[in-house]
Design an enzyme around this catalytic site. Structure first.
Site, short mmCIF file in Angstrom:
data_model
loop_
_atom_site.label_atom_id
_atom_site.label_comp_id
_atom_site.label_asym_id
_atom_site.label_seq_id
_atom_site.Cartn_x
_atom_site.Cartn_y
_atom_site.Cartn_z
N HIS A 9 0.82 -1.22 0.00
CA HIS A 9 0.00 0.00 0.00
C HIS A 9 0.86 1.28 0.00
O HIS A 9 0.77 2.11 -0.90
CB HIS A 9 -0.87 0.05 1.26
CG HIS A 9 -1.78 -1.12 1.46
ND1 HIS A 9 -2.92 -1.30 0.72
CD2 HIS A 9 -1.72 -2.16 2.34
CE1 HIS A 9 -3.54 -2.39 1.14
NE2 HIS A 9 -2.83 -2.94 2.11
C1 BDR Z 1 -2.95 1.27 5.14
O1 BDR Z 1 -3.29 0.82 6.45
C2 BDR Z 1 -2.13 0.48 7.14
O2 BDR Z 1 -2.32 -0.71 7.87
C3 BDR Z 1 -1.02 0.39 6.13
O3 BDR Z 1 0.21 0.76 6.70
C4 BDR Z 1 -1.46 1.33 5.05
O4 BDR Z 1 -1.00 2.65 5.30
C5 BDR Z 1 -3.60 0.33 4.15
O5 BDR Z 1 -4.98 0.33 4.31
#
Ligand code: BDR
Ligand code: CA
Length: 308
Positions: A238
């Protein structure tokens, strides 16, 4: 090469860790600081983790500044065991010798924005950025760009409606997306196209660097989480997408949008509604829609190999 001056606003988090390492290994970026926010784990832990990561990358000169401990809209929800109890996969670390700065993250961000062109790479809940905009409204006219990992138009990852970073602090997201800043948003619809697999973990280990080894170790439990959540061990990258967008501005296809954030609601708190404005090229918001994972992986491995 003109380098882009960036601050990374983050809640490490193992995918934040990959994103931070990618940024620190990329000559296109001048990382002037790392600001921390509550998110995947509590602020105390995200700040400790940022210090660990700066030390791991052997970049002690990069300041780490502690930001907001709780969301604008109430108590924080954290990411449970997704990133381990400590946020970085529960490895054993020496206490970092790198300390943290005494300035509040929001004041640091403002000072950086007033002292040169600045891009914020926001890969946690948007609490620090919203607070910056509320406390220093003139900053909206100063910032070059904010690149956000957050939101989802098809399916959330905390609730069916909401992505984690927006779900933690929808009020902050509404402030940020409602501002006049130039903002590019990397939602789940995009980030799910970008992942590493077990071959990538093996390659990180085979490189023989401490950074590669450490990242592979912290990503192992994240792979286990993905197996139980998604049915495969693909490690969704992500946060690295927000860094990739700044490194390679043409790699991610983007579309102009308008964005609304659900701040109330019984089922949909934290949902993001993207209205595509395909015919319009004006407007300050765009959403990332497509990325080529193989090209991303090649670049990621090349860059990480430059860290020792
Ligand atoms: C986002 O949520 C967090 O758990 C990850 O680091 C990322 O920024 C993804 O939904
Ligand atoms: Ca994050």
């Amino acid at each position: 090469m003109a380098r882009t001056r960036v601050v990374i606003d983050t809640d490490p988090g193992v995918d934040d860790a990959v994103a931070i390492m990618l940024a620190l290994a990329s000559p296109e970026l001048d990382v002037v600081g790392i600001t921390t926010v509550v998110g995947n784990v509590e602020l105390e832990k995200t700040t400790l983790n940022a210090r660990r990561l700066v030390e791991l990358a052997q970049r002690p000169e990069i300041p780490v500044l502690r930001g907001c401990a709780s969301p604008l809209g109430g108590p924080a929800g954290t990411a449970g065991e997704v990133h381990g109890r400590d946020g970085l996969g529960d490895l054993v670390w020496d206490e970092p010798t790198v300390g943290e700065g005494s300035e509040h993250a929001v004041e640091f961000l403002y000072r950086q924005a007033t002292s040169g062109p600045l891009t914020i790479i926001a890969i946690g809940p948007l609490t620090n950025i919203a607070t910056l905009l509320e406390q220093h409204p003139d900053v909206a006219g100063l910032l070059e760009r904010i690149v956000v990992m957050g939101g989802a138009s098809f399916e959330g990852n905390v609730t069916p409606a909401a992505e984690f970073n927006i779900w933690v602090d929808p009020e902050a997201a509404a402030v940020v997306f409602g501002s006049s800043c130039r903002i590019d948003i990397m939602p789940l619809d995009l980030t799910h196209q970008a992942f590493l697999d077990d071959d990538d973990l093996a390659r990180l280990r085979a490189g023989g660097t401490t950074v590669g080894q450490r990242l592979a170790d912290m990503l192992e439990p994240y792979a286990d989480f993905h197996m139980s959540w998604n049915g495969n061990r693909n490690l969704i990258m992500h946060d690295a997408m927000a860094v990739y967008e700044v490194i390679s501005p043409n790699a991610i296809t983007k579309q102009p949008v308008k964005v609304q954030v659900e701040t109330g609601g019984t089922f949909a708190r934290g949902a993001t509604f993207f209205t595509r404005t395909r015919r319009s090229t004006s407007g300050n918001l765009r959403v990332g829609t497509q990325v080529e994972n193989d090209a991303f992986r090649v670049l990621l491995h090349e860059r990480l190999a430059t860290l020792s």
